[in-house]
Design a protein around this motif. Structure first.
Motif, PDB file in Angstrom:
ATOM      1  N   LEU A   1     -11.871   0.942  -6.976  1.00 41.35           N
ATOM      2  CA  LEU A   1     -11.632   0.815  -5.538  1.00 41.35           C
ATOM      3  C   LEU A   1     -12.932   0.733  -4.754  1.00 41.35           C
ATOM      4  CD1 LEU A   1      -8.720   3.406  -5.206  1.00 41.35           C
ATOM      5  CD2 LEU A   1      -8.510   0.933  -4.917  1.00 41.35           C
TER       6      LEU A   1
ATOM      7  N   TYR B   1      -7.788  -5.681  -7.382  1.00 43.44           N
ATOM      8  CA  TYR B   1      -8.082  -5.073  -6.083  1.00 43.44           C
ATOM      9  C   TYR B   1      -8.914  -6.027  -5.214  1.00 43.44           C
ATOM     10  CZ  TYR B   1      -6.655  -0.679  -8.344  1.00 43.44           C
ATOM     11  OH  TYR B   1      -5.959   0.301  -9.005  1.00 43.44           O
TER      12      TYR B   1
ATOM     13  N   LYS C   1       0.869  -1.173   0.000  1.00 44.32           N
ATOM     14  CA  LYS C   1       0.000   0.000   0.000  1.00 44.32           C
ATOM     15  C   LYS C   1       0.905   1.222   0.000  1.00 44.32           C
ATOM     16  CE  LYS C   1      -3.497  -2.514   2.616  1.00 44.32           C
ATOM     17  NZ  LYS C   1      -2.664  -3.660   2.970  1.00 44.32           N
TER      18      LYS C   1
ATOM     19  N   ASN D   1      -7.751  -7.770  -1.669  1.00 43.50           N
ATOM     20  CA  ASN D   1      -8.568  -7.643  -0.466  1.00 43.50           C
ATOM     21  C   ASN D   1      -8.940  -8.997   0.116  1.00 43.50           C
ATOM     22  OD1 ASN D   1      -8.539  -4.867  -0.497  1.00 43.50           O
ATOM     23  ND2 ASN D   1     -10.638  -4.615  -1.249  1.00 43.50           N
TER      24      ASN D   1
ATOM     25  N   ASN E   1      -0.095   0.393  -7.806  1.00 46.28           N
ATOM     26  CA  ASN E   1      -0.518  -0.087  -9.121  1.00 46.28           C
ATOM     27  C   ASN E   1       0.723  -0.426  -9.942  1.00 46.28           C
ATOM     28  OD1 ASN E   1      -1.761  -0.663 -11.494  1.00 46.28           O
ATOM     29  ND2 ASN E   1      -2.795   1.307 -11.724  1.00 46.28           N
TER      30      ASN E   1
ATOM     31  N   TYR F   1      -3.773   0.114  -3.198  1.00 52.42           N
ATOM     32  CA  TYR F   1      -2.560  -0.656  -3.447  1.00 52.42           C
ATOM     33  C   TYR F   1      -1.682   0.019  -4.493  1.00 52.42           C
ATOM     34  CZ  TYR F   1      -5.183  -4.378  -1.114  1.00 52.42           C
ATOM     35  OH  TYR F   1      -5.905  -5.113  -0.209  1.00 52.42           O
TER      36      TYR F   1
ATOM     37  N   TRP G   1      -8.158  -4.252 -13.392  1.00 48.25           N
ATOM     38  CA  TRP G   1      -7.765  -3.607 -12.131  1.00 48.25           C
ATOM     39  C   TRP G   1      -8.734  -4.000 -11.018  1.00 48.25           C
ATOM     40  CZ3 TRP G   1      -7.173   2.128 -14.124  1.00 48.25           C
ATOM     41  CH2 TRP G   1      -6.076   2.190 -15.001  1.00 48.25           C
TER      42      TRP G   1
END
Length: 322
Positions: free
Chosen positions: A186, A248, A147, A252, A201, A199, A244
């Motif tokens: 997101l 993500y 992150k 998670n 990229n 995060y 993307w």
């Protein structure tokens, strides 16, 4: 373990496709920047990279709009090559499409695709010898959960994340085109996983599991129809980028193997950094050379040097060429 590669591609020199593209441009709004379709002329070297540095790949799935898109040098009868036309796996009401945001969400429908696959763009080159373990470990995709205050080294992205932080806190600040798409990804990832994280990229391709892709995009079908509309023939700021989004969500959920991805690199192409690009090609296993050139003369300059360099490093004709 078997691993396939999936790559969408556009041949801008195909007149049949270009007429379709011009018609869509006159009818629909969206992102029509020339770098979305222009080509460094390196696609032949992309295949040479695979042949030389990823011999373990089982099949390469090439996603094309139509038959006229096939490059005249490609050996389509090679047993490792599988061609898929958009109408074979994308819902009909989305076609024709020039919106790269949607392709990944349909990958699970590709015929004969392995459970484990790598999704690459044509600007992502496997430039040195790789092993399966560079992409999958213990049957899980490798990724980094770092992150960061920035998406990558580009300072405009650091500013973007600062804006995002403000937006999440008090709803202020307008985001630009790219930032809006990431924001949408997101937030939808947060809705699906009940977690919110930003995060780093890395933009060096997506390692994926077909069954997980199918579950996520089946579960999110209603949301996706609202955000990626059938008439969005070109990218819109309210879209989500499906690859993307998948990444993500996976980060998670923790359904991956942690890696620092130190052998992978991303660089934006400029007329004053072609030497940096060449150093990465020599030393990294995978390099994304992102076309961020906004003047045609700059584009021609970097295109010339890239072609000369790739022709030196990958001079041998590959098994994928006629």
């Amino acid at each position: 373990m078997e691993i396939d590669i999936v790559i969408p591609w556009v041949n801008p020199e195909d007149n049949v496709w270009f007429e379709k593209y011009k018609t869509a441009c006159s009818l629909y709004k969206g992102d029509k920047n020339p770098e979305r379709i222009r080509d460094f002329g390196l696609f032949k070297y992309w295949w040479r990279c695979i042949a030389e540095n990823a011999k373990w790949v089982r099949k390469i799935h090439l996603l094309l709009d139509n038959k006229s898109q096939i490059p005249n040098w490609l050996n389509i009868n090679h047993p490792k090559i599988k061609i898929h036309y958009h109408n074979e796996f994308i819902d009909e009401n989305y076609l024709p499409t020039f919106n790269s945001n949607i392709f990944f969400a349909y990958c699970y429908k590709l015929e004969d695709l392995t459970e484990n696959f790598i999704y690459l763009n044509d600007d992502m080159f496997i430039t040195n010898k790789t092993e399966m373990s560079d992409f999958f470990i213990n049957d899980k995709p490798v990724d980094t959960s770092i992150k960061s205050n920035q998406i990558n080294s580009n300072p405009t992205h650091e500013a973007f994340l600062n804006k995002l932080g403000i937006k999440f806190l008090n709803g202020r600040q307008r985001l630009d085109f790219f930032q809006n798409i990431v924001y949408n990804d997101l937030k939808l990832a947060e809705k699906y996983t009940k977690k919110f994280n930003i995060y780093k990229n890395v933009h060096v391709g997506i390692t994926a599991k077909k069954s997980e892709v199918e579950k996520i995009f089946t579960d999110l079908k209603t949301d996706l129809i609202k955000l990626n509309k059938p008439n969005d023939k070109f990218r819109q700021s309210y879209n989500v980028n499906s690859d993307w989004l998948y990444r993500y969500i996976r980060l998670n959920l923790g359904t991956y193997t942690e890696s620092n991805l130190q052998d992978f690199a991303y660089i934006e192409s400029h007329n004053n950094n072609y030497k940096d690009i060449m150093l990465l090609i020599m030393n990294k296993k995978l390099v994304c050379i992102n076309d961020c050139l906004y003047k045609q003369d700059n584009f021609d300059f970097i295109k010339k040097y890239l072609n000369e360099f790739f022709n030196i490093k990958f001079s041998n004709k590959s098994e994928f060429e006629i």
